[in-house]
Design an enzyme around this catalytic site. Structure first.
Site, PDB file in Angstrom:
ATOM      1  N   PHE A 136      -4.922  10.180 -43.970  1.00  0.00           N
ATOM      2  CA  PHE A 136      -4.157  11.365 -44.364  1.00  0.00           C
ATOM      3  C   PHE A 136      -4.575  12.643 -43.646  1.00  0.00           C
ATOM      4  CE2 PHE A 136      -3.769   8.454 -47.982  1.00  0.00           C
ATOM      5  CZ  PHE A 136      -2.381   8.367 -48.076  1.00  0.00           C
TER       6      PHE A 136
ATOM      7  N   TYR B  80      -2.023   7.991 -38.228  1.00  0.00           N
ATOM      8  CA  TYR B  80      -0.847   8.667 -37.681  1.00  0.00           C
ATOM      9  C   TYR B  80      -0.680   8.222 -36.227  1.00  0.00           C
ATOM     10  CZ  TYR B  80      -1.328  11.871 -41.683  1.00  0.00           C
ATOM     11  OH  TYR B  80      -1.430  12.423 -42.940  1.00  0.00           O
TER      12      TYR B  80
ATOM     13  N   ASP C 196      -2.259   3.097 -42.244  1.00  0.00           N
ATOM     14  CA  ASP C 196      -2.747   3.060 -40.871  1.00  0.00           C
ATOM     15  C   ASP C 196      -2.714   4.471 -40.300  1.00  0.00           C
ATOM     16  OD1 ASP C 196       0.049   3.284 -40.493  1.00  0.00           O
ATOM     17  OD2 ASP C 196       0.004   2.061 -38.671  1.00  0.00           O
TER      18      ASP C 196
ATOM     19  N   HIS D 173       3.056   6.795 -53.594  1.00  0.00           N
ATOM     20  CA  HIS D 173       2.564   7.377 -52.341  1.00  0.00           C
ATOM     21  C   HIS D 173       3.024   8.840 -52.245  1.00  0.00           C
ATOM     22  CE1 HIS D 173       1.961   7.844 -47.973  1.00  0.00           C
ATOM     23  NE2 HIS D 173       1.126   6.833 -48.086  1.00  0.00           N
TER      24      HIS D 173
END
Length: 221
Positions: A78, A67, A65, A187
Site C-alpha cells: 500500500f 504497484y 502484489d 479492501h
C-alpha cells in the site's frame, strides 16, 4: 542460498531457501528482471522484512502484489515512494485514519514510518511486471510469504492482523484469534470501499487500543 534479508527473518525462513520452489522462484525473478521492467527495484524486494524485524512486529497488513507503475512500489504493501501521487486505495486508507483518529492526511504516501514502528506491510507477491497487475502471482512468492505469516502465527502472540479484502482474509485460517486481534474488512480500493464496509470500521483506533491493553506503544498512524 544466501538471501539478502534481515537476520531475524532469515533465521525463521532459512528452511524455505533450500526448497525447490524457492530456487525456481529465484531463477524466474532473475530472468524477469533481466528481460523486462519489474517492480520494486531489486534491492527493495524484501524491504518489508528489512524495515520490520521479526521480534518487532506488532501489526500485520497484507497486500496482494506491488504497484505496477513507475516510481510507486518500494517493497511495502500500500505504500508509495515520496512525491508519488497516492493510489486510490491509499487515499481511502488515509481518509479512514483521518475520520477514525483525527490524523490529517499526510504529505507523503511513504509508509516506512509505519514499518519502523512495527507494522509489517507484506504483499503476498513481492514482485510484478510493469503495467501488469498480478503478473508474478503464480511463480512461488505466495508459498514464501505464507511461510512468513505462519512463522509469526507460530512464535508470536498479541499481534494485530489487519486483513483487507477477500485475498487477505483468506489468510485468517493461519491465525489464532484467541492469542491475537484479527480485524477484517473489505479492501480499501474504491470498487470495494464505496460499496460499504471500509469506512467507519475504526480499525486503526481498535488496533491501538488492543496494543495499549497488551502494554505496547500504539502506532502513530
Amino acid at each position: 542460498m544466501n538471501v539478502q534479508i534481515e537476520e531475524s527473518w532469515k533465521q525463521r525462513l532459512l528452511g524455505e531457501f533450500s526448497k525447490p520452489y524457492f530456487q525456481q522462484l529465484t531463477e524466474r525473478v532473475r530472468q524477469e528482471y533481466a528481460s523486462t521492467t519489474c517492480y520494486p527495484p531489486g534491492r527493495l524486494i524484501f524491504n518489508a522484512f528489512n524495515l520490520c524485524p521479526f521480534n518487532e512486529v506488532k501489526v500485520v497488513i497484507i497486500g496482494q502484489d506491488p504497484y505496477h507503475e513507475p516510481g510507486q512500489a518500494h517493497g511495502l504493501s500500500f505504500s508509495v515512494q515520496d512525491g508519488v501521487v497516492f493510489p486510490p486505495s491509499l487515499q481511502n486508507i488515509f481518509k479512514e485514519i483521518e475520520m477514525d483518529l483525527g490524523v490529517p492526511v499526510p504529505q507523503s504516501g511513504n509508509l516506512e514510518r509505519w514499518a519502523r514502528q512495527g507494522v509489517l506491510l507484506l504483499n503476498a507477491t513481492l514482485t510484478v511486471r510493469a503495467h501488469q497487475a498480478n503478473s508474478h502471482a503464480l511463480i512461488g512468492w505466495r508459498e514464501f510469504t505464507d511461510a512468513a505469516i505462519a512463522a509469526l502465527a507460530r512464535e508470536r502472540e498479541h499481534l494485530v492482523y489487519m486483513l483487507w479484502g477477500g485475498y487477505a482474509r483468506g489468510k485468517a485460517y493461519m491465525i489464532d484469534r484467541q492469542r491475537n486481534l484479527v480485524l477484517e474488512s473489505v479492501h480499501p480500493s474504491p470498487l470495494s470501499a464505496n460499496r460499504g464496509g471500509w469506512f467507519g470500521q475504526h480499525q486503526f483506533s481498535r488496533c491501538n487500543e488492543y496494543l495499549r491493553q497488551q502494554g505496547q506503544q500504539p502506532i502513530q498512524w
